[in-house]
Design a protein around this motif. Sequence first.
Motif, PDB file in Angstrom:
ATOM      1  N   ASP A 153       3.517   0.057   0.519  1.00 14.45           N
ATOM      2  CA  ASP A 153       2.944   1.375   0.794  1.00 14.45           C
ATOM      3  C   ASP A 153       1.765   1.282   1.756  1.00 14.45           C
ATOM      4  OD1 ASP A 153       4.566   3.110  -0.835  1.00 14.45           O
ATOM      5  OD2 ASP A 153       3.629   2.195  -2.571  1.00 14.45           O
ATOM      6  N   ARG A 201     -10.553   4.174  -1.666  1.00 12.56           N
ATOM      7  CA  ARG A 201      -9.987   5.524  -1.801  1.00 12.56           C
ATOM      8  C   ARG A 201      -9.537   5.793  -3.240  1.00 12.56           C
ATOM      9  NH1 ARG A 201     -12.335   6.130   2.173  1.00 12.56           N
ATOM     10  NH2 ARG A 201     -11.643   6.813   4.220  1.00 12.56           N
ATOM     11  N   ARG A 204      -5.810   5.361  -4.088  1.00  7.11           N
ATOM     12  CA  ARG A 204      -4.873   6.301  -3.469  1.00  7.11           C
ATOM     13  C   ARG A 204      -4.614   5.891  -2.026  1.00  7.11           C
ATOM     14  NH1 ARG A 204      -3.271  11.330  -5.032  1.00  7.11           N
ATOM     15  NH2 ARG A 204      -2.553  12.783  -3.439  1.00  7.11           N
ATOM     16  N   TRP A 205      -3.338   5.959  -1.609  1.00  3.80           N
ATOM     17  CA  TRP A 205      -2.980   5.679  -0.220  1.00  3.80           C
ATOM     18  C   TRP A 205      -2.214   6.884   0.315  1.00  3.80           C
ATOM     19  CZ3 TRP A 205      -4.842   1.851   2.712  1.00  3.80           C
ATOM     20  CH2 TRP A 205      -4.290   1.660   3.973  1.00  3.80           C
ATOM     21  N   ARG A 206      -2.854   7.585   1.243  1.00  8.74           N
ATOM     22  CA  ARG A 206      -2.293   8.846   1.746  1.00  8.74           C
ATOM     23  C   ARG A 206      -2.037   9.783   0.556  1.00  8.74           C
ATOM     24  NH1 ARG A 206       1.402   5.839   6.312  1.00  8.74           N
ATOM     25  NH2 ARG A 206      -0.318   5.430   7.752  1.00  8.74           N
ATOM     26  N   THR A 207      -0.796  10.117   0.262  1.00 10.07           N
ATOM     27  CA  THR A 207      -0.532  11.067  -0.818  1.00 10.07           C
ATOM     28  C   THR A 207      -0.134  10.393  -2.119  1.00 10.07           C
ATOM     29  OG1 THR A 207       1.796  11.263  -0.138  1.00 10.07           O
ATOM     30  CG2 THR A 207       0.229  12.808   0.840  1.00 10.07           C
ATOM     31  N   LYS A 208      -0.118   9.065  -2.141  1.00  7.73           N
ATOM     32  CA  LYS A 208       0.379   8.344  -3.322  1.00  7.73           C
ATOM     33  C   LYS A 208      -0.767   7.713  -4.108  1.00  7.73           C
ATOM     34  CE  LYS A 208       3.941   5.032  -4.710  1.00  7.73           C
ATOM     35  NZ  LYS A 208       5.059   4.181  -4.234  1.00  7.73           N
ATOM     36  N   GLN A 209      -0.830   8.028  -5.406  1.00  5.58           N
ATOM     37  CA  GLN A 209      -1.823   7.416  -6.286  1.00  5.58           C
ATOM     38  C   GLN A 209      -1.222   6.127  -6.847  1.00  5.58           C
ATOM     39  OE1 GLN A 209      -4.965   9.003  -6.830  1.00  5.58           O
ATOM     40  NE2 GLN A 209      -5.549   6.994  -7.632  1.00  5.58           N
TER      41      GLN A 209
END
Length: 314
Positions: A153, A201, A204-209
Amino acid sequence: MDPQALADAVAYGTARGGSGLIVRSGYQVASWGSQTQLYDLKSTTKSIGSVLLGLAIKDGKVQLDTKVRPLLPEIDVTPTDSSTRSWLPLITVRHLATHTAGFEKTGGFGRLLFQPGTKWSYSDGGPNWLADLLTVLYASDLKTVLQKRVLGDLGVATSMLSWRKNIYRPTTLRGFLRREFGSGISASVDAMARIGLLVARDGRWRTKQILPPGYAAQVGTTPAALRDLPLYDPSKYPGAPEDYGFLWWNNSAGILAGVPGDAFWGWGLGDSFILVVPSRDLVVVRAGPAWNDSWGKLTTIQPFFAKVTGAAAG
């Protein structure tokens, strides 16, 4: 970023060799050295292992206060130290992740030096038992779990990070390849920075927890129960119980002058590190030839950390 202060920090890193990468607000702002060469990260592996612990917590496989032995009956001490075997049922996941389980430094099968939870002693043995526990819980090689569940991811290709087999214990555990958290990962600074940014973050990476919300804050702060613990050997890592979270060091007690109190970092022999400073939205990584000759010294990283966090003060 302050341009002159940033240039000063980069010059400090460049003069000492290796490679580095500075990320502010998710953007690369400076770098030096090769961005693709893989470096042996030594104990920074522990901090990456902490990411896998967070994943296991999110997956509901384990909690910090879970007793280890019912899930991993293989956990043991050396045959010559059988008198302390009665302490093994007391060990929790939290102990293994905070150097309070009592295992001696060796990454293999070592002694228990004290009753779990009563003292602090830096160890490879405890984190390696944590790696063994997660191997059993996932019934898989942790290298595969890390790549499929986290690194993919993050855009970290297999060419950007490698993880050697465990060199201190038998190659397999219940038929699965055995890795270690004490050491063993080699990575590029690009891969290191992406892992640091994931933690910065809040998992969280972009929209994925990917990690549990709040877990990143936990790894970067010292649990209250650690602050008053005595050191097993006061001559080593003085003040460490106040400066350690879950396999990450932190500056909550102000051991690094001129560095924000919320800074925390993974740190390996030879001064590989992943520095995360939430208040400055800053991630800084470095790997390569050693900056100093004695593991655990702060005299080299402190000036650099102060320079680079100062450059991001605005």
